[in-house]
Design an enzyme around this catalytic site. Structure first.
Site, PDB file in Angstrom:
ATOM      1  N   GLY A  20       0.817  -1.221   0.000  1.00  0.00           N
ATOM      2  CA  GLY A  20       0.000   0.000   0.000  1.00  0.00           C
ATOM      3  C   GLY A  20       0.845   1.262   0.000  1.00  0.00           C
ATOM      4  O   GLY A  20       1.991   1.266   0.457  1.00  0.00           O
ATOM      5  N   ARG A  24      -1.675   8.616   3.647  1.00  0.00           N
ATOM      6  CA  ARG A  24      -1.922   9.515   4.776  1.00  0.00           C
ATOM      7  C   ARG A  24      -0.663   9.837   5.585  1.00  0.00           C
ATOM      8  O   ARG A  24      -0.660  10.748   6.393  1.00  0.00           O
ATOM      9  CB  ARG A  24      -3.009   8.909   5.683  1.00  0.00           C
ATOM     10  N   ASP A 114       1.133  -2.823   8.422  1.00  0.00           N
ATOM     11  CA  ASP A 114       1.132  -1.591   9.219  1.00  0.00           C
ATOM     12  C   ASP A 114       0.566  -1.813  10.617  1.00  0.00           C
ATOM     13  O   ASP A 114      -0.166  -0.987  11.136  1.00  0.00           O
ATOM     14  CB  ASP A 114       0.376  -0.472   8.484  1.00  0.00           C
ATOM     15  N   GLY A 151     -12.582  -1.847   9.485  1.00  0.00           N
ATOM     16  CA  GLY A 151     -13.586  -2.839   9.113  1.00  0.00           C
ATOM     17  C   GLY A 151     -14.304  -3.340  10.368  1.00  0.00           C
ATOM     18  O   GLY A 151     -13.665  -3.584  11.383  1.00  0.00           O
ATOM     19  N   ASN A 181     -11.898  -5.390  12.685  1.00  0.00           N
ATOM     20  CA  ASN A 181     -10.969  -6.324  12.053  1.00  0.00           C
ATOM     21  C   ASN A 181      -9.547  -5.792  12.212  1.00  0.00           C
ATOM     22  O   ASN A 181      -9.237  -4.679  11.796  1.00  0.00           O
ATOM     23  CB  ASN A 181     -11.335  -6.440  10.570  1.00  0.00           C
ATOM     24  N   ASN A 239      -1.642   4.746  10.293  1.00  0.00           N
ATOM     25  CA  ASN A 239      -1.918   5.314   8.967  1.00  0.00           C
ATOM     26  C   ASN A 239      -1.406   6.728   8.752  1.00  0.00           C
ATOM     27  O   ASN A 239      -1.276   7.166   7.623  1.00  0.00           O
ATOM     28  CB  ASN A 239      -3.427   5.261   8.690  1.00  0.00           C
ATOM     29  N   LYS A 362      37.071   8.792  19.170  1.00  0.00           N
ATOM     30  CA  LYS A 362      36.699   7.966  18.013  1.00  0.00           C
ATOM     31  C   LYS A 362      37.761   6.917  17.817  1.00  0.00           C
ATOM     32  O   LYS A 362      38.942   7.250  17.851  1.00  0.00           O
ATOM     33  CB  LYS A 362      36.588   8.839  16.762  1.00  0.00           C
ATOM     34  N   TYR A 377      40.342  15.950  22.111  1.00  0.00           N
ATOM     35  CA  TYR A 377      39.938  15.068  21.026  1.00  0.00           C
ATOM     36  C   TYR A 377      40.891  13.881  20.989  1.00  0.00           C
ATOM     37  O   TYR A 377      42.115  14.066  20.895  1.00  0.00           O
ATOM     38  CB  TYR A 377      39.956  15.790  19.666  1.00  0.00           C
TER      39      TYR A 377
END
Ligand code: UD1
Ligand code: CA
Length: 485
Positions: A20, A24, A114, A151, A181, A239, A362, A377
């Protein structure tokens, strides 16, 4: 003997309907790829179906097909994408899925893509009830306060399910029904195939509705059922972006609930976000504003927060991370991070190590009890044990083309504001003088001084800045010194 749960009856295939458009959502990202709680919507649905160990998993793709297929290759390489070129409705999608596995027999689970809150236990209860009743088709339902857009489950006087009616096709009486549903169905493959071949598109949207299969089987006199979900939240679809935010919150509440039950302290559940993929041991403490994302794991007795984001990070027992951003790092037991530290991938802090305020690291190993307390650093580095890296030290790792490594020995003392120009090695027990620019190796035990010697130009301020407060202060100091003689 330990009593065991009866095994869940076998399911031959799982079919996820994910073609789908998701109009929306108003998004360039396909709806089922929107993330919440550490997985995509589709990822949550697949995870809920995973324990069924179905031999075949089919995902119907259409809108945003390349992106969805790429995502599937990452998270579920065993799942088979089936293309629905044109979105002609959920019934059409289900038909294509079953056509893609022609020899398939036995029980099939069909599920909307979904439904991110669906849990394995709910699916298992549905499959068990379906087999127990000997049904041809069983649909998951829920009683909800607001059934708008969904539904409706039409039952007759004796409570047996007769049909599913989409809201836009429903009579006012049917619209008053609050049992809906969920978009999760278990059924017999052969019967589904047959019934899907007979559904029409005579409805308000002119689409082929999977839901019409149920009514058809009822008119054929085949046994059909509806099972109510224990927790109505399980069946909530998603949705638009407001529903996405709601579902995300519900998912998070569930995760935190489970953590708190297991012995984790969550000071402020409203501002604490933990992905379903993260793990926290009992007696860890999560302060307000904490996010534990991805595969982050926090050990017992650790404290995280306030205001910290940890992604794919391991935090050891008794460690603490305060107001920091930590990505792909290992924070050893009793180590401390923050406030205001930025740890990037490949950072590994050994037991008792410290990374303090305004420090970025890092690809850096910091040895046991070593400290980088302030404003530094540290990139591409190995630091031994018991070392101290003075404030404002920079590991100069990048020459504009390549990155280079710095190695610091045990019990080294790096003076404040040292530039360590990589590649360079500082031997065990060595010192560097504050403000040094270290460009060559320092032998163990040496003191490296690499800075211009200091020169004082006497009387400069009086001569060159006369009339300023500095010159007046200097003159006053000179005359005091004269008087003292
Ligand atoms: C659907 C159900 C509705 C149920 C609700 C639960 C139908 C006709 N209606 O309504 O009874 O209450 O889910 O959330 O099924 N899809 C395709 N191809 C298509 C059309 C849809 O793959 O051509 C997929 C969608 O990606 C989605 C699922 O089928 O995952 C349901 O479609 P959607 O349009 O969301 O149906 P709803 O109106 O929500
Ligand atoms: Ca939907």
């Amino acid at each position: 003997m330990i009593p065991q749960e009866p095994p869940v009856p076998a399911v031959a295939a799982v079919v996820v309907l994910a073609a789908g458009q998701g109009t929306r959502m108003r998004s360039s990202t396909p709806k089922v790829l929107h993330p919440l709680g550490g997985r995509s919507m589709l990822g949550h649905v697949l995870a809920a179906a995973e324990p069924l160990s179905a031999g075949t998993t089919v995902v119907v793709v259409g809108a945003g097909r390349e992106a969805v297929e790429g995502h599937l290759r990452e998270i579920a390489p065993g799942a088979r994408p089936v293309l629905q070129e044109e979105q002609r409705g959920s019934g059409h999608a289900a038909t294509l899925a079953l056509e893609a596995v022609p020899g398939l027999e036995g029980t099939v689970l069909l599920v909307n893509g979904d439904a991110p809150l669906l849990r394995a236990a709910t699916i298992e209860a549905l499959v068990t009830a379906h087999a127990g009743a000997g049904n041809t088709l069983t649909v998951l339902t829920a009683e909800v306060a607001d059934p708008t857009g969904l539904g409706r489950i039409v039952r007759d006087g004796d409570g047996s399910v007769r049909a599913i009616v989409e809201e836009r096709d429903a009579t006012p009486d049917q619209r008053a029904i609050r049992e809906i549903n969920a978009g999760v169905y278990v059924g017999d493959a052969a019967a589904l195939r047959r019934a899907l071949g007979r559904i029409g598109s005579d409805n308000d949207q002119g689409e082929l509705y999977l839901t019409d299969v149920l009514g058809l089987l009822v008119t054929e006199g085949l046994p059909v059922g509806g099972v109510r979900a224990d927790d109505p939240a399980d069946v909530l679809g998603c949705n638009d972006r407001r529903e996405l935010a709601d579902r995300r919150r519900t998912l998070n509440d569930r995760v935190l609930d489970e953590l708190m039950r297991s012995g984790v302290t969550v000071v402020d559940p409203r501002t604490t976000w933990v992905d379903v993929t993260a793990a926290v041991e009992p007696d860890a403490l999560l302060q307000p504003g904490t996010q534990l994302l991805g595969t982050t794991a926090v050990a017992a007795g650790a404290v995280v927060g306030p205001d910290s984001t940890l992604v794919d990070t391991e935090v050891g027992e008794g460690a603490s991370v305060v107001r920091s951003h930590v990505l792909g790092a290992v924070v050893g037991p009793e180590a401390t991070v923050g406030p205001f530290s930025y740890l990037r991938p490949g950072t590994r802090l050994a037991r008792g190590a410290k990374v303090g305020a305004f420090v970025e690291t890092k690809n850096a190993e910091v040895g046991e009890d070593s400290k980088v307390p302030h404003l530094s650093y540290v990139g591409d580095a190995t630091i031994g044990r018991g070392a101290n890296i003075g404030a404002a030290t920079v590991f100069v790792n990048y020459d504009g083309v390549a990155k280079h490594h710095t190695t610091i020995g045990d019990h080294v003392r790096i003076g404040s504001d040292t530039m360590l120009v990589a590649p360079v090695t500082v031997g065990d027990g060595a010192y560097t003088a504050a403000g040094s620019v270290i460009t060559s190796d320092v032998p163990a035990g040496a003191m490296a001084v690499a800075r211009a010697p200091q020169r004082n130009v006497a009387g400069w301020v009086r001569r060159r800045r006369s009339g300023t407060p500095a010159a007046e202060a200097a003159a006053a100091a000179e005359s005091r010194a004269d008087n003292d003689q």
